[in-house]
Design a protein around this motif. Sequence first.
Motif, mmCIF file in Angstrom:
data_model
loop_
_atom_site.group_PDB
_atom_site.id
_atom_site.type_symbol
_atom_site.label_atom_id
_atom_site.label_comp_id
_atom_site.label_asym_id
_atom_site.label_seq_id
_atom_site.Cartn_x
_atom_site.Cartn_y
_atom_site.Cartn_z
ATOM 1 N N SER A 1 0.826 -1.207 0.000
ATOM 2 C CA SER A 1 0.000 0.000 0.000
ATOM 3 C C SER A 1 0.861 1.258 0.000
ATOM 4 C CB SER A 1 -0.936 0.008 1.210
ATOM 5 O OG SER A 1 -1.875 -1.027 1.114
ATOM 6 N N SER A 2 1.918 1.267 0.816
ATOM 7 C CA SER A 2 2.819 2.411 0.823
ATOM 8 C C SER A 2 3.446 2.611 -0.548
ATOM 9 C CB SER A 2 3.920 2.211 1.872
ATOM 10 O OG SER A 2 3.367 2.091 3.166
ATOM 11 N N THR A 3 3.850 1.525 -1.171
ATOM 12 C CA THR A 3 4.494 1.599 -2.479
ATOM 13 C C THR A 3 3.512 2.045 -3.558
ATOM 14 O OG1 THR A 3 5.921 -0.229 -1.784
ATOM 15 C CG2 THR A 3 5.895 0.300 -4.121
ATOM 16 N N ARG A 4 2.282 1.523 -3.507
ATOM 17 C CA ARG A 4 1.274 1.873 -4.509
ATOM 18 C C ARG A 4 0.958 3.366 -4.456
ATOM 19 N NH1 ARG A 4 -2.272 -1.177 -2.808
ATOM 20 N NH2 ARG A 4 -1.781 -3.027 -4.018
ATOM 21 N N ILE B 1 -2.294 16.128 -1.434
ATOM 22 C CA ILE B 1 -1.276 17.007 -0.852
ATOM 23 C C ILE B 1 0.001 16.219 -0.594
ATOM 24 C CG2 ILE B 1 -0.646 18.326 1.216
ATOM 25 C CD1 ILE B 1 -3.594 19.214 1.375
ATOM 26 N N LEU B 2 -0.172 15.039 -0.027
ATOM 27 C CA LEU B 2 0.980 14.217 0.337
ATOM 28 C C LEU B 2 1.760 13.767 -0.891
ATOM 29 C CD1 LEU B 2 1.992 13.228 3.099
ATOM 30 C CD2 LEU B 2 0.815 11.074 2.664
ATOM 31 N N GLY C 1 4.235 5.807 3.873
ATOM 32 C CA GLY C 1 4.383 4.970 5.056
ATOM 33 C C GLY C 1 3.797 5.626 6.294
ATOM 34 N N VAL C 2 4.081 6.911 6.474
ATOM 35 C CA VAL C 2 3.509 7.639 7.606
ATOM 36 C C VAL C 2 1.999 7.744 7.451
ATOM 37 C CG1 VAL C 2 3.500 9.838 8.854
ATOM 38 C CG2 VAL C 2 5.649 8.919 7.965
ATOM 39 N N PHE C 3 1.539 7.958 6.231
ATOM 40 C CA PHE C 3 0.099 8.000 5.961
ATOM 41 C C PHE C 3 -0.549 6.695 6.390
ATOM 42 C CE2 PHE C 3 -3.538 7.430 3.063
ATOM 43 C CZ PHE C 3 -4.226 8.606 3.289
ATOM 44 N N MET C 4 0.097 5.571 6.097
ATOM 45 C CA MET C 4 -0.427 4.269 6.488
ATOM 46 C C MET C 4 -0.565 4.166 8.005
ATOM 47 S SD MET C 4 -1.319 1.101 5.805
ATOM 48 C CE MET C 4 -0.895 1.041 4.072
#
Length: 411
Positions: free
Chosen positions: A131-134, A339-340, A354-357
Motif C-alpha cells: 500500500s505504501s508503495t502503490r 497534498i501528500l 508509510g507515515v500516511f499508512m
Amino acid sequence: MAFGDFVKRHLVDTRPLSVPAYRRLWAGQAVSHLGLAVTFVAVSQQVYELTGSSFWVGMLGLANLIPLVVFGLWGGAVADAVDRRKLLVAGSLVAWASTVLILLQALLGAPNVYALLGTVALGAAGFAVSSSTRGAIIPRLLPPELVPSANALNSLVYSLGAIGGPMLGGVVLVHGGFAAAYAVDAVLFSAGLYAALRLPALAPLGAVSRPGWRSVAEGLRFILTTPVLVMSFVVDIIAMVFALPRALFPELIDLRFGGSLYALSWLVASMAVGAVVGGLFSGWVTRVKRQGLALTFVIAVWGLAVAAAGLSQQLWLVLLFMAVGGAADVVSSVWRQSILQLYAPDEMRGRMQGVFMVVVAGGPRLGDVRAGATASMFGLTTAWVGGGLACAVVVLIVGLSVAAFRTYRAR
C-alpha cells in the motif's frame, strides 16, 4: 447547464482510467479489495468459533496494527530506494502467501488461533509494504492534475469494497464455509498481482537514501519541518480521534432502537454508503485549488454531521447524517492524499505514504479508545455529540491558524 456538462463537472473524473498502467492498478485494487473484505469477515468468525471469546477477535486488530505501523514505515523507506514495481510485486506476493496459508489451514481442518493471528500479521505486513508503495507509484503514472481524480477513484473502490465485501463474505461463508471464503480471496487477489506485474520499471528518482530506520527518521524530519505536510496529518488525527463514533454504535442501537441487529448493520454501512455517493459525485473535488483551506472546512463538516447524528432520535436521521459524514470523509481523504503525493519530492513519497499508512491505521483505533472512555465517564450522548463538536471547533482553530496550510494551493 446541459446534462452532459453537469455530468462532466460533478460526477467522478474518470480520465485517469485512460492511462493503461493506472487502469490495471485500479481494477486490480477493486477486485482484490473485495477478496480482502471476505477474508476479514471469515477470519473474525473463525477465531470466534475457535475461542468463543471476543477478546481473541479483538486481538486480530492488534495482529494487524503492529505490522501496519512497522512495515508501513519501513516499506515506505524501501520504496524510495528501489524499483517500486519490484517492491509492489514483492509486498503483494507476501500478502498473497498469507492468504494461501490461511486457506491451507482451513482445508487441512487443523485451525489454531495462534497460527491464524500469525498469518494475519504476515498478510498485514505485505499489505503495508504494497500500500505504501502503490501510493508512491500513482504520481509516477499520471500527470499532476489527474492525481486528485485518481485518489477519488481509489476512495470509491475502497468504499464499494466496504459495502460489497462483507456481504459477499457472508454469502460465501453460509454456502461454502471458511475454505471457500479464503479461496475466493486467493483467486481475487491475483488481479492485483497481475496489475503489479504489468507496471513499467519505476527506478528511484533524485537522491537515494539507504533504506532503514535512519531513512525513516529522515522522512519524519522532512514532515515535521514542512508545515503543509504536518497539518495534512494533524487534521486527519483530529477528525478520527475527536469525532469517530464507531465504538459507540452498539450502545446507540441498544438504547434508542431496541438493539436491532438490522439497525446496527445499517449504521455500520452508513458511512460507506455516504462515501460511495461522495466518490461518485467527486468531479468538483478535483478542481479545488485551495486544498488546505477546503480540507479544514470539510473536516469541520464531518464533525458537525457526527454531532447531528448523535442528537437524532430517528434511525433514518442518524443514518443520513452519518452518510453525510462519510461523504465528507472521502472528500477529505482525496485532498489529504493529493497534498501528500504532490507536495513532497518523488524521493520522499514512499516514506510519506508509510507515515500516511500509520496515521490511517492508528487514528481510528485511537478514536475508538477515546469514544469508549468518554462514554463510560460522561454517557453516550456527551461522548458522541461532544466529540463531533470538539472536532469541528479544534480543526477550524488549528487549520486556520497555520498560514502555510491555510493558503496552500494544489501544485
